[in-house]
Design a protein around this motif. Structure first.
Motif, short mmCIF file in Angstrom:
data_model
loop_
_atom_site.label_atom_id
_atom_site.label_comp_id
_atom_site.label_asym_id
_atom_site.label_seq_id
_atom_site.Cartn_x
_atom_site.Cartn_y
_atom_site.Cartn_z
N GLU A 156 7.27 0.21 6.97
CA GLU A 156 6.61 0.06 8.40
C GLU A 156 7.37 1.05 8.51
N HIS A 157 7.46 2.92 7.96
CA HIS A 157 8.16 4.23 8.61
C HIS A 157 6.84 4.74 8.42
N VAL A 158 6.46 4.62 6.93
CA VAL A 158 4.89 5.34 6.17
C VAL A 158 4.35 6.08 7.60
N PRO A 159 3.31 6.75 8.03
CA PRO A 159 2.29 7.70 9.10
C PRO A 159 1.16 7.53 8.54
N ASN A 160 1.16 7.45 6.73
CA ASN A 160 -0.15 7.53 6.27
C ASN A 160 0.12 6.21 5.50
N LEU A 161 -0.69 4.78 6.25
CA LEU A 161 0.21 3.53 5.19
C LEU A 161 -1.20 3.06 3.98
N GLU A 162 -2.55 3.65 4.43
CA GLU A 162 -3.40 3.10 3.29
C GLU A 162 -3.37 3.96 2.24
N GLU A 163 -2.97 5.62 2.96
CA GLU A 163 -3.53 6.28 1.34
C GLU A 163 -1.92 6.02 1.10
N TYR A 164 -0.56 5.21 1.68
CA TYR A 164 0.48 4.65 0.59
C TYR A 164 0.57 3.73 -0.08
N ILE A 165 -0.37 2.58 -0.11
CA ILE A 165 -0.59 1.49 -0.23
C ILE A 165 -1.43 1.55 -2.05
N ALA A 166 -2.02 2.99 -1.66
CA ALA A 166 -3.43 3.91 -2.98
C ALA A 166 -2.54 3.90 -3.64
N ASN A 167 -1.64 5.00 -3.53
CA ASN A 167 -0.35 5.76 -4.90
C ASN A 167 0.33 4.90 -5.38
N LEU A 168 0.31 3.67 -4.42
CA LEU A 168 1.44 2.39 -5.44
C LEU A 168 0.56 1.92 -6.29
N PHE A 209 4.22 -6.15 10.66
CA PHE A 209 3.29 -6.79 9.57
C PHE A 209 3.60 -8.12 9.91
N SER A 210 2.59 -9.25 9.65
CA SER A 210 2.75 -9.84 9.29
C SER A 210 2.30 -10.47 7.80
N LYS A 211 2.35 -12.26 7.20
CA LYS A 211 2.25 -12.17 6.17
C LYS A 211 0.46 -11.57 5.71
N THR A 212 -0.39 -12.08 6.50
CA THR A 212 -1.66 -11.69 6.26
C THR A 212 -1.86 -10.37 6.44
N SER A 213 -1.46 -9.39 7.18
CA SER A 213 -1.08 -8.07 6.89
C SER A 213 -0.92 -7.90 5.38
N ILE A 214 -0.14 -7.49 4.91
CA ILE A 214 -0.31 -7.32 3.83
C ILE A 214 -0.87 -8.34 2.59
N LYS A 215 -0.76 -9.20 2.86
CA LYS A 215 -2.17 -9.64 1.61
C LYS A 215 -3.83 -8.88 1.98
N ARG A 216 -4.12 -8.37 3.09
CA ARG A 216 -5.17 -8.11 3.02
C ARG A 216 -5.09 -6.36 2.96
N LEU A 217 -4.09 -5.56 3.21
CA LEU A 217 -3.98 -4.54 2.82
C LEU A 217 -4.07 -4.04 1.59
N PHE A 218 -3.05 -5.24 0.58
CA PHE A 218 -3.13 -4.88 -1.07
C PHE A 218 -4.20 -5.57 -1.57
N SER A 219 -4.99 -6.95 -1.00
CA SER A 219 -5.70 -7.14 -1.55
C SER A 219 -7.45 -5.66 -1.47
N ASP A 220 -6.90 -4.90 -0.35
CA ASP A 220 -7.71 -3.74 -0.97
C ASP A 220 -8.19 -2.83 -1.70
N VAL A 221 -6.23 -2.81 -2.48
CA VAL A 221 -6.45 -2.22 -3.53
C VAL A 221 -6.63 -2.73 -4.87
N ASP A 222 -6.84 -4.43 -4.83
CA ASP A 222 -7.40 -4.91 -5.69
C ASP A 222 -5.87 -5.06 -6.20
N MET A 223 -4.66 -5.30 -5.55
CA MET A 223 -3.74 -6.08 -5.74
C MET A 223 -3.27 -7.79 -4.88
#
Length: 282
Positions: A156-168, A209-223
């Protein structure tokens, strides 16, 4: 992701540092809230400059801080047990936002090969003195190098959310596990306290975040989101702070009651104050 000002969800106040107000804008597709305006990186640090920012200190000045650290010790053992149950073959563990390092110390004690990342110098120094090793840049870590990556109330603290998730996605092994813990703005205590809900914690929390948020964000990187678990203690801690923000005093009885009600509600609605998300490659 688009966050339009006409999709304003709520206006909330920074109760702990600046006393400024911020809007939370809603992206309906991801069911995700964003703090607006978002402070620039060169000024964001000033919003963390408070002796009351409890995760960056080992201080036990008040009864509240003593209770926090008592609960923290119990919660840490539970966290290590969780990662071991999800990844029984102990290997390399990266904890992003390590704070004062106590989680990694316990994980190391239980056989994990640990590495931390922590931008706050004071918290990091406390962790180094406990034997924690740190990386300076998580974006330059080797691909497929960690069995587990954890972020306990950090995403919840990271400015570049999508970039962070892609790096994970990049640094986790194909058979590895990502564990994310974040507040849930759809919980009973969030709805009860509304604009006084302490877990909004603007502008330090840039995302909500909601549960939908997390599911969608990680689905975008095939997780894939494999499981969701409650953080039972968070409702009590957040409700106590919310009572202080709402009434100006720390009401332990009322805060405990609302925290308890939130957990009971969560048993039926599956919406707890904070969730732990277990995420793996598809």
């Amino acid at each position: 992701m688009n966050f339009l000002e006409e999709n304003q969800f709520i206006i909330v106040k920074d109760h702990s540092v600046s006393k400024e107000t911020f809007s939370l804008l809603h992206n309906k597709e991801y069911d995700l809230l964003k703090t607006h305006p978002t402070p620039s990186l060169d000024v964001l640090g000033k919003y963390y400059e408070s002796e009351d920012y409890i995760s960056h200190t080992d201080g036990k000045r008040t009864f509240f801080e003593k209770i926090y650290h008592l609960v923290k010790r119990s919660a840490i053992k539970g966290k290590v047990s969780l990662i071991t149950s999800e990844q029984p073959q102990k290997g390399k563990l990266l904890d992003i936002g390590s704070g004062t390092g106590d989680f990694l110390v316990e994980a190391k004690h239980q056989g994990w090969d640990i590495l931390g990342f922590e931008p706050n110098k004071d918290a990091k120094n406390l962790a180094v003195n406990k034997g924690v090793t740190f990386t300076e840049d998580i974006f330059n870590l080797p691909e497929n190098s960690f069995d587990v990556v954890t972020m306990w109330h950090v995403l919840e603290h990271v400015p570049n959310l999508e970039e962070y998730i892609a790096n994970l996605k990049c640094i986790i092994k194909p058979t590895g596990t990502i564990i994310i813990a974040v507040p849930n703005y759809k919980s009973y205590d969030a709805k009860y306290y509304n604009r006084f809900w302490a877990a909004y914690d603007v502008p330090r929390h840039l995302w909500h975040f909601s549960k939908t948020s997390i599911k969608r964000l990680f689905s975008d990187v095939d997780m894939e989101l494999k499981n969701v678990k409650p953080m039972w203690f968070d409702s009590f801690y957040v409700s106590l702070l919310s009572e202080k923000y709402k009434t100006g005093k720390m009401s332990f009885v009322k805060g405990f009651f609302i925290g308890l009600m939130s957990n009971v509600s969560g048993l039926f609605k599956k919406e707890f104050s904070s969730h732990i998300y277990i995420i793996k490659n598809q």
